[in-house]
Design a protein around this motif. Structure first.
Motif, mmCIF file in Angstrom:
data_model
loop_
_atom_site.group_PDB
_atom_site.id
_atom_site.type_symbol
_atom_site.label_atom_id
_atom_site.label_comp_id
_atom_site.label_asym_id
_atom_site.label_seq_id
_atom_site.Cartn_x
_atom_site.Cartn_y
_atom_site.Cartn_z
ATOM 1 N N LEU A 268 0.824 -1.213 0.000
ATOM 2 C CA LEU A 268 0.000 0.000 0.000
ATOM 3 C C LEU A 268 0.860 1.265 0.000
ATOM 4 N N GLU A 269 1.907 1.235 0.818
ATOM 5 C CA GLU A 269 2.783 2.412 0.916
ATOM 6 C C GLU A 269 3.456 2.712 -0.416
ATOM 7 N N ILE A 291 -5.971 -1.981 -1.835
ATOM 8 C CA ILE A 291 -4.966 -2.130 -2.902
ATOM 9 C C ILE A 291 -5.593 -1.721 -4.244
ATOM 10 N N LEU A 292 -6.830 -2.143 -4.439
ATOM 11 C CA LEU A 292 -7.535 -1.761 -5.673
ATOM 12 C C LEU A 292 -7.622 -0.237 -5.778
ATOM 13 N N ARG A 293 -8.037 0.394 -4.677
ATOM 14 C CA ARG A 293 -8.175 1.862 -4.702
ATOM 15 C C ARG A 293 -6.833 2.533 -4.947
ATOM 16 N N GLY A 294 -5.779 1.984 -4.316
ATOM 17 C CA GLY A 294 -4.439 2.538 -4.511
ATOM 18 C C GLY A 294 -4.029 2.493 -5.975
ATOM 19 N N ASP A 319 -8.760 -17.151 -11.103
ATOM 20 C CA ASP A 319 -8.850 -16.324 -12.318
ATOM 21 C C ASP A 319 -10.214 -15.628 -12.382
ATOM 22 N N TRP A 320 -11.261 -16.408 -12.107
ATOM 23 C CA TRP A 320 -12.608 -15.840 -12.225
ATOM 24 C C TRP A 320 -12.888 -14.823 -11.128
ATOM 25 N N ALA A 321 -12.392 -15.105 -9.936
ATOM 26 C CA ALA A 321 -12.606 -14.139 -8.846
ATOM 27 C C ALA A 321 -11.898 -12.822 -9.176
ATOM 28 N N ALA A 322 -10.749 -12.912 -9.837
ATOM 29 C CA ALA A 322 -9.973 -11.710 -10.189
ATOM 30 C C ALA A 322 -10.731 -10.836 -11.188
ATOM 31 N N ARG A 323 -11.480 -11.499 -12.073
ATOM 32 C CA ARG A 323 -12.136 -10.744 -13.148
ATOM 33 C C ARG A 323 -13.109 -9.690 -12.631
ATOM 34 N N ALA A 324 -13.574 -9.878 -11.400
ATOM 35 C CA ALA A 324 -14.525 -8.922 -10.816
ATOM 36 C C ALA A 324 -13.942 -7.511 -10.786
ATOM 37 N N TYR A 325 -12.610 -7.409 -10.819
ATOM 38 C CA TYR A 325 -11.963 -6.098 -10.668
ATOM 39 C C TYR A 325 -11.472 -5.512 -11.992
ATOM 40 N N TYR A 326 -11.571 -6.302 -13.054
ATOM 41 C CA TYR A 326 -10.988 -5.857 -14.323
ATOM 42 C C TYR A 326 -11.614 -4.557 -14.822
ATOM 43 N N GLY A 359 8.915 -11.768 -3.162
ATOM 44 C CA GLY A 359 8.650 -12.632 -2.014
ATOM 45 C C GLY A 359 7.629 -13.687 -2.326
ATOM 46 N N THR A 360 6.917 -14.077 -1.265
ATOM 47 C CA THR A 360 6.004 -15.221 -1.369
ATOM 48 C C THR A 360 4.539 -14.783 -1.370
ATOM 49 N N THR A 361 4.300 -13.474 -1.206
ATOM 50 C CA THR A 361 2.938 -12.981 -0.947
ATOM 51 C C THR A 361 2.169 -12.702 -2.241
ATOM 52 N N ASN A 362 1.079 -13.415 -2.422
ATOM 53 C CA ASN A 362 0.192 -13.105 -3.544
ATOM 54 C C ASN A 362 -0.658 -11.892 -3.184
ATOM 55 N N ILE A 363 -1.157 -11.210 -4.218
ATOM 56 C CA ILE A 363 -2.124 -10.141 -3.930
ATOM 57 C C ILE A 363 -3.509 -10.790 -3.879
ATOM 58 N N ASP A 364 -3.762 -11.461 -2.781
ATOM 59 C CA ASP A 364 -5.098 -12.014 -2.530
ATOM 60 C C ASP A 364 -5.317 -12.052 -1.019
ATOM 61 N N ARG A 365 -6.497 -12.374 -0.599
ATOM 62 C CA ARG A 365 -6.840 -12.283 0.817
ATOM 63 C C ARG A 365 -5.999 -13.222 1.669
ATOM 64 N N MET A 366 -5.847 -14.465 1.176
ATOM 65 C CA MET A 366 -5.115 -15.462 1.968
ATOM 66 C C MET A 366 -3.684 -15.020 2.249
ATOM 67 N N SER A 367 -3.024 -14.468 1.233
ATOM 68 C CA SER A 367 -1.635 -14.059 1.434
ATOM 69 C C SER A 367 -1.542 -12.765 2.222
ATOM 70 N N MET A 368 -2.387 -11.811 1.891
ATOM 71 C CA MET A 368 -2.245 -10.483 2.501
ATOM 72 C C MET A 368 -2.624 -10.474 3.984
ATOM 73 N N THR A 369 -3.655 -11.234 4.344
ATOM 74 C CA THR A 369 -4.081 -11.188 5.747
ATOM 75 C C THR A 369 -4.413 -12.571 6.306
ATOM 76 N N GLY A 370 -3.853 -13.620 5.706
ATOM 77 C CA GLY A 370 -4.213 -14.952 6.200
ATOM 78 C C GLY A 370 -3.028 -15.849 6.521
#
Ligand SMILES: O=P(O)(O)OC[C@H](O)CO
Length: 427
Positions: A268-269, A291-294, A319-326, A359-370
Motif C-alpha cells: 500500500l505504501e 490495494i484496488l483503490r491505490g 482467475d474468475w474471482a480476479a475478473r470482478a476487478y478488471y 517474495g512469497t505474498t500473492n495479492i489475494d486475501r489469503m496471502s495479505m491477511t491470512g
C-alpha cells in the motif's frame, strides 16, 4: 382481552420470525448452491480446455543476474532450473547451518534432489532445519515426508489443522506459505518458487539470492518462525538480534500468530508513493479494496500501472474471482497484461525504478491477511532496473487486455463473474 391480544401478537411475531428465518435459510442455501454449480461448471470447462490445449510451458528467459545492493549482492532468478542448481549447490557447500522452508515440496526428481542434499548435509554434521506445510503437501506420499532420525536434522511439519479456524482465534490460523533457504547465515534465498519439477522449467517465477550481511533478513525470518512454532522435541535456535541494520534491504513477515501483516502495508505504501510507474507481476491477483483503490488512484494521477498475470492460471476459480476487478482497473487506466502459454507465479512489484519487492505474498486475501509470508523490500535503482528488464521480457510473451475487448465478453461470462466474485475473500 388485553392478554388475548398480547398472545395473538406474540404468535404473529413468532410466525413472522420463523418465516424470516426460513427465507434466510433458503437464500443462503440457494446462493451456496448457485456458487457451487458455477464453480463446478468453470472447473470442468477449464479441465477440458487444458486437456485439449495444454500450455506449452515455454516462455522467454532472463538469465540470472547478480548486482551489488547496499553491502550485499542480490541475484535475480526467473527460471527454476537455474535457481534450483544454485540452491542445491549452496546446500552442498553449507558448513554450519541450513534453514529450509517451503510451502509445496513435490516428491518428484527435483523434490528428491533437495531431500537428498539436505540429508547429506545433516549427515556430514551441518545443523539442518526443515519446515514444510502439511496442507500444501497432502497429495505428496507420506513416505517422502518421513525423514531418518539424525541428531543434526530437525524437521517441522507445519500442522494440517489450525485450531483458530474453529475457535475464531486469528493467531492460530494461516498456512506456512513461505519459501526460504538460508546457508550459514551468509547466503539466503526467497521468492515464489515452490519445490518441484514442473516449476523447474514450465512455470515463470521469480526468486532472489542475497549474499552478505543482508542475508540476515531471511535468516531472522526463519529463526522467528521456527522458535514460534517448534515442538518440544525441537531445539530453539538462538535469536542473535539484528546483525545488519541496512534499510535498503528489509524483510517483512506476515505472521498471523503475531497479528502482523506488514507485507500488505508495504504494498500500500509503495503504491501510494508512486509518481511514474508501477509494475506488478502476480500469479493470483485478487486485490482487496485498499490495494484496488491505490492502483486506481495511481493510474488516475498519471502513473503508468501495469499488472502482469497469467492468461490462464492453474487455479481457474482464482482467475474468475480476479475478473470482478478488471472493469474498474481498466476504466481507470490500469494496464492488464496476460502472460501466454505458461503459468506466471511470481510475486513482485517495482515502483518508479527505485523500489522492488520480491517474495512469497500473492495479492489475494489469503496471502495479505491470512498466511505466513515473507517479502524482501529493496531500495536500489540498479536492482529495480534489472526487475524492469525482466518485466519487459515478460511483456514480450504477454498480450494486453483492452477495455474494449473486456467489455465485449459474453453474457454468460458476466453472470459467472458476478456469481464467483464472492469467492474472492476465500482465496
Ligand atoms: O500458493 P502459491 O502461490 O505458492 O502457489 C501454489 C500453487 O498454486 C500450487 O497449486
Amino acid at each position: 382481552m388485553r392478554s388475548r391480544l398480547g398472545h395473538a401478537l406474540l404468535r404473529a411475531q413468532r410466525i413472522q420470525g420463523r418465516d424470516v428465518w426460513r427465507a434466510v435459510r433458503w437464500y443462503v442455501t440457494g446462493t451456496v448452491a448457485v456458487q457451487a454449480a458455477a464453480a463446478a461448471a468453470v472447473v470442468s470447462v477449464d479441465r477440458v480446455r487444458k486437456r485439449r490445449q495444454p500450455p506449452t510451458g515455454e516462455f522467454p528467459r532472463t538469465p540470472p543476474a547478480t548486482l551489488p545492493v547496499a553491502h550485499s549482492t542480490v541475484t535475480t532468478y526467473t527460471f527454476g532450473a537455474d535457481l534450483y542448481e544454485d540452491m542445491l549447490a549452496a546446500i552442498r557447500d553449507a558448513r554450519r547451518t541450513v534453514y529450509f522452508e517451503t510451502f509445496i515440496w513435490k516428491s518428484d526428481d527435483v523434490g528428491q534432489r533437495f531431500k537428498d542434499a539436505l540429508l547429506a548435509a545433516a549427515r556430514r554434521g551441518v545443523e539442518v532445519y526443515v519446515v514444510f506445510d502439511s496442507w500444501a503437501n497432502l497429495v505428496v506420499p507420506p513416505a517422502f515426508q518421513r525423514f531418518p532420525r539424525l541428531p543434526t536434522l530437525h524437521v517441522l511439519r507445519f500442522p494440517l489443522v489450525r485450531p483458530g479456524l474453529l475457535t475464531l482465534n486469528l493467531r492460530k490460523t494461516g498456512r506456512d506459505h513461505r519459501k526460504i533457504l538460508v546457508i550459514d547465515g551468509e547466503v539466503s534465498f526467497v521468492g515464489g518458487y515452490n519445490i518441484g519439477s514442473l516449476y523447474a522449467t514450465q512455470w515463470r517465477d521469480t526468486h532472489v539470492r542475497v549474499e552478505g550481511p543482508s542475508a540476515w533478513e531471511l535468516e531472522n525470518a526463519f529463526v522467528d518462525f521456527w522458535n514460534d512454532h517448534r515442538k518440544r522435541r525441537h531445539p530453539q535456535i538462538p535469536d542473535r538480534g539484528a546483525r545488519a541494520w541496512e534499510a535498503r534491504i528489509r524483510a517483512a513477515q506476515n505472521a498471523p500468530n503475531r497479528l502482523s501483516f506488514p507485507v500488505r502495508g508495504l504494498y500500500l505504501e509503495a503504491i501510494d508513493r508512486a509518481e511514474h510507474r508501477i509494475y506488478i507481476t502476480q500469479g493470483y491477483f485478487i486485490p482487496d479494496r485498499d490495494i484496488l483503490r491505490g492502483l486506481v488512484q495511481a493510474a488516475r494521477r498519471g502513473v503508468e500501472v501495469k499488472v502482469l498475470i497469467p492468461e490462464v492460471s492453474n487455479h481457474v476459480l482464482a482467475d474468475w474471482a480476479a475478473r470482478a476487478y478488471y472493469t474498474q482497473l481498466l476504466e481507470s487506466g490500469v494496464q492488464l497484461w496476460l502472460f501466454q502459454d505458461a503459468m506466471v507465479h511470481a510475486k513482485t512489484m517495482t515502483v518508479d525504478g527505485r523500489w522492488t519487492t520480491v517474495g512469497t505474498t500473492n495479492i489475494d486475501r489469503m496471502s495479505m491477511t491470512g498466511n505466513f509470508e515473507v517479502n524482501l523490500e529493496i531500495y536500489d535503482d540498479d536492482l529495480a532496473a534489472q526487475m524492469e528488464k525482466i518485466f519487459a521480457t515478460d511483456l514480450t510473451n504477454s498480450r494486453q487486455l483492452t477495455l474494449r475487448e473486456w467489455e465485449s465478453r459474453g453474457l454468460l461470462s458476466k453472470i459467472g463473474e458476478r456469481i464467483l466474485r464472492r469467492l474472492g475473500p476465500l482465496l
